[in-house]
Design an enzyme around this catalytic site. Structure first.
Site, PDB file in Angstrom:
ATOM      1  N   ASP A 147       0.857  -1.191   0.000  1.00  0.00           N
ATOM      2  CA  ASP A 147       0.000   0.000   0.000  1.00  0.00           C
ATOM      3  C   ASP A 147       0.887   1.232   0.000  1.00  0.00           C
ATOM      4  O   ASP A 147       1.982   1.227   0.571  1.00  0.00           O
ATOM      5  CB  ASP A 147      -0.917   0.013   1.221  1.00  0.00           C
ATOM      6  CG  ASP A 147      -1.950  -1.102   1.206  1.00  0.00           C
ATOM      7  OD1 ASP A 147      -2.286  -1.566   0.108  1.00  0.00           O
ATOM      8  OD2 ASP A 147      -2.412  -1.511   2.284  1.00  0.00           O
ATOM      9  N   ASP A 166      -7.165  -1.807  -4.081  1.00  0.00           N
ATOM     10  CA  ASP A 166      -8.197  -1.538  -3.079  1.00  0.00           C
ATOM     11  C   ASP A 166      -9.284  -0.618  -3.631  1.00  0.00           C
ATOM     12  O   ASP A 166     -10.486  -0.873  -3.468  1.00  0.00           O
ATOM     13  CB  ASP A 166      -7.570  -0.906  -1.831  1.00  0.00           C
ATOM     14  CG  ASP A 166      -6.612  -1.841  -1.122  1.00  0.00           C
ATOM     15  OD1 ASP A 166      -6.752  -3.075  -1.313  1.00  0.00           O
ATOM     16  OD2 ASP A 166      -5.734  -1.355  -0.400  1.00  0.00           O
TER      17      ASP A 166
END
Length: 233
Positions: A147, A166
């Site tokens: 991330d 995501d």
């Protein structure tokens, strides 16, 4: 010859005004091609951005971009999207595999543009994070997802750190919910266009016949009335 003609004309259930049943409405074209375009493009974007993030942000302080709208910061996430369920890495991997299989199975039946785009986004996001689960440390089924987008503040202080996969899953899921609320099915049909016969409740039961006791009572009454009619005659 005349007898056959008259016999045909006297057949019950046939009338001169009887119309043939209306033709079924044509179904929309298949949208598998759109699904096959969306999913690879988004998946490629996720993979490329993760490679760049690892190369440029490893060991670096958060980078402020777009006037503080985002902070670029490398975070390795063992959990689900937006850093949820961090202690269930292998379970999340198996769930993602199931989602991918289900979407691929339904792909040939897609006739709705909205469903094709939505499922394409969900598949790309699931595959993007699934690749990290299998290929990144600490090992297969336990790999940590990369991330790197932290909105409004570093370290995920305002909103969890996420990646392209995501956001793809969230956007695709939201689009599918909208399509369902509008009554649009993945096969291109609409629940609003269905006839009343198609909307018959599943729990509807046929009307109960007359109870046996009531039928016996009615037969007894009729039997008593018949001699009286014969006497009067």
């Amino acid at each position: 010859m005349s007898d056959e003609t008259s016999t045909d004309a006297e057949q019950p259930g046939r009338t001169d005004t009887e119309q043939p049943p209306p033709p079924e409405p044509s179904r929309p074209p298949r949208r598998g091609w759109l699904f096959a375009v969306v999913a690879p493009v988004v998946l490629a974007a996720d993979i490329v951005t993760k490679i760049i993030a690892v190369a440029a942000l490893e060991g670096q302080a958060p980078v402020r971009v777009l006037g503080g709208l985002f902070y670029l910061q490398l975070v390795r996430n063992p959990g689900a999207a937006f850093s949820m369920a961090t202690g269930m890495t292998w379970v999340l991997t198996l769930i993602a595999v199931g989602v991918v299989i289900a979407i691929i199975w339904i792909m040939p039946k897609l006739r709705s543009i909205g469903w094709a785009v939505g499922l394409g986004l969900v598949l790309a996001g699931a595959l993007g994070n699934l690749i990290d689960r299998f290929l990144r440390a600490p090992g297969p089924l336990r790999g940590h997802v990369v991330d790197f987008l932290s909105p409004f503040a570093p370290n995920g202080d305002v909103f969890p750190v996420f990646n392209v996969a995501d956001s793809s899953i969230v956007c695709g899921g939201a689009l599918i919910v909208v399509m369902a609320l509008l009554g649009r099915d993945y096969d291109g049909t609409s629940t609003k266009d269905r006839t009343p016969k198609d909307r018959t409740p599943k729990d509807a039961t046929p009307k109960d016949p007359m109870p046996k006791d009531a039928a016996d009572t009615e037969d007894t009454i009729n039997a008593k009335e018949e001699p009286a009619k014969d006497t009067d005659a």
